[in-house]
Design an enzyme around this catalytic site. Structure first.
Site, PDB file in Angstrom:
ATOM      1  N   GLU A 150       0.841  -1.199   0.000  1.00 11.45           N
ATOM      2  CA  GLU A 150       0.000   0.000   0.000  1.00 11.45           C
ATOM      3  C   GLU A 150       0.875   1.247   0.000  1.00 11.45           C
ATOM      4  O   GLU A 150       1.728   1.387   0.884  1.00 11.45           O
ATOM      5  CB  GLU A 150      -0.930  -0.015   1.221  1.00 11.45           C
ATOM      6  CG  GLU A 150      -1.916  -1.174   1.187  1.00 11.45           C
ATOM      7  CD  GLU A 150      -2.908  -1.153   2.339  1.00 11.45           C
ATOM      8  OE1 GLU A 150      -2.768  -0.315   3.263  1.00 11.45           O
ATOM      9  OE2 GLU A 150      -3.845  -1.975   2.322  1.00 11.45           O
TER      10      GLU A 150
ATOM     11  N   HIS B 195      -8.072   1.332   1.454  1.00 10.08           N
ATOM     12  CA  HIS B 195      -7.937   1.034   2.882  1.00 10.08           C
ATOM     13  C   HIS B 195      -8.640   2.090   3.732  1.00 10.08           C
ATOM     14  O   HIS B 195      -8.049   2.711   4.613  1.00 10.08           O
ATOM     15  CB  HIS B 195      -6.462   0.921   3.287  1.00 10.08           C
ATOM     16  CG  HIS B 195      -6.259   0.066   4.503  1.00 10.08           C
ATOM     17  ND1 HIS B 195      -5.103  -0.600   4.763  1.00 10.08           N
ATOM     18  CD2 HIS B 195      -7.079  -0.212   5.558  1.00 10.08           C
ATOM     19  CE1 HIS B 195      -5.196  -1.269   5.906  1.00 10.08           C
ATOM     20  NE2 HIS B 195      -6.401  -1.043   6.407  1.00 10.08           N
TER      21      HIS B 195
END
Length: 321
Positions: free
Chosen positions: A266, A285
């Site tokens: 990420e 997220h």
């Protein structure tokens, strides 16, 4: 004049209610960006005696602990603690706590929204409309009502999802080898083998922490156990799913679709083949990122710090290790 503890806050913005708690206790607060590096964290804790860290995403490693000999507590702004070396903290007598349950409703709501979105092909329909077409018959959607929902991990988020799904008249089964029998939601079946759940469900949704046991638990073999036409939702941790195997299952048509709020890396690689898959819903997220949830999480994270610094026992469900 500050006379309270020095606390490193690893967050671009902390909810005002949480900042007010820190101010009321006279804390000396050193703010670091949410995506600060380990080196930046080490530099921050080395500047002056540091008593607590409120962390979101930065890696908290033995090197951080060694640079902060006065550190007594690491408080996670969230539930997943895979960015914190818990064993090294325990060995040094440093408490690690998380905000268990504070963002559960928000994550469960996102998972429900993702299920509805992927079952009704909202993303490809939206894309086609933006391109000037009217593709009413391009995809045939599925009703959530009456489907078989398999939940992997039935803690605070999983049980919240069960409650949200009640009106849809779903048949729900869970896989969670650590859930106590009296914590199983009413009317929900429990299976003891993951593959059994995967082979039964129309929709599988993941809500378990990242551990050595769960890392890549949904791999090629697990995906093969899922029936053709199944949907997968991951609002837990990215590494729960082998993304290479997931792409293969989507491209072959074995999976009808997927929804991902978390990724192995990420932010993810913009060239990853996942982005070419039409019936996949992506969010960055943000499962716990609602105004209400972020305030609850921030306040509990600060309260966890002062439970430890004041010598009071924190809530058992918040203690890691």
């Amino acid at each position: 004049m500050r006379n309270g503890p020095r606390i490193i806050v690893n967050s671009d913005v902390l909810a005002p209610a949480a900042m007010a708690l820190l101010e009321a206790r006279g804390a000396e607060v050193r703010m670091l960006p949410t995506r600060a590096s380990e080196a930046e964290m080490i530099a921050a804790v080395s500047e002056a005696p540091t008593h607590a860290i409120l962390v979101r995403t930065t890696q908290i490693t033995p090197a951080v602990y060694d640079a902060a000999p006065d550190l007594r507590v690491v408080s996670k702004h969230g539930v997943g603690y895979d960015n914190i070396d818990v064993a090294a903290a325990s060995a040094r007598g440093i408490a690690v706590l998380r905000t268990h349950g504070a963002n559960a409703r928000s994550v469960a709501e996102l998972a429900l929204g993702m299920m509805l979105s992927v079952l009704r092909y909202m993303v490809p329909f939206d894309t086609a409309l933006r391109q000037g077409t009217w593709p009413q018959s391009a995809f045939m959607g599925h009703e959530l009502s009456g489907s078989k929902l398999g939940i992997v991990g039935c803690g605070a988020v999983g049980s919240s999802l069960v409650a949200l799904c009640r009106p849809f008249d779903l048949e729900i089964r869970i896989y969670d080898p650590y859930l106590l029998p009296d914590a199983i939601p009413e009317g929900v079946g429990r299976v003891s083998v993951l593959d059994e759940l995967l082979g039964w469900a129309d929709i599988v949704t993941l809500h378990c922490p990242l551990t050595d046991e769960t890392d890549r638990m949904i791999d090629a073999a697990a995906l093969a156990h899922m029936r053709k036409g199944t949907f997968l939702v991951n609002a837990g941790r990215g590494p729960l799913v082998d993304d290479v195997a997931l792409v293969a299952a989507l491209e072959s048509g074995h999976l009808a679709g997927a929804a991902l709020d978390t990724f192995i890396v990420e932010p993810p690689d913009p060239d990853h083949p996942l982005w070419k898959q039409k019936n996949v819903v992506f969010t960055p997220h943000i499962g716990g990122s609602t105004r209400q949830s972020l305030e609850r999480v921030a306040v509990q994270a600060v309260e966890n710090i002062f439970y430890v610094l004041d010598g009071k026992p924190p809530l058992a469900k918040c203690v890691v290790g």
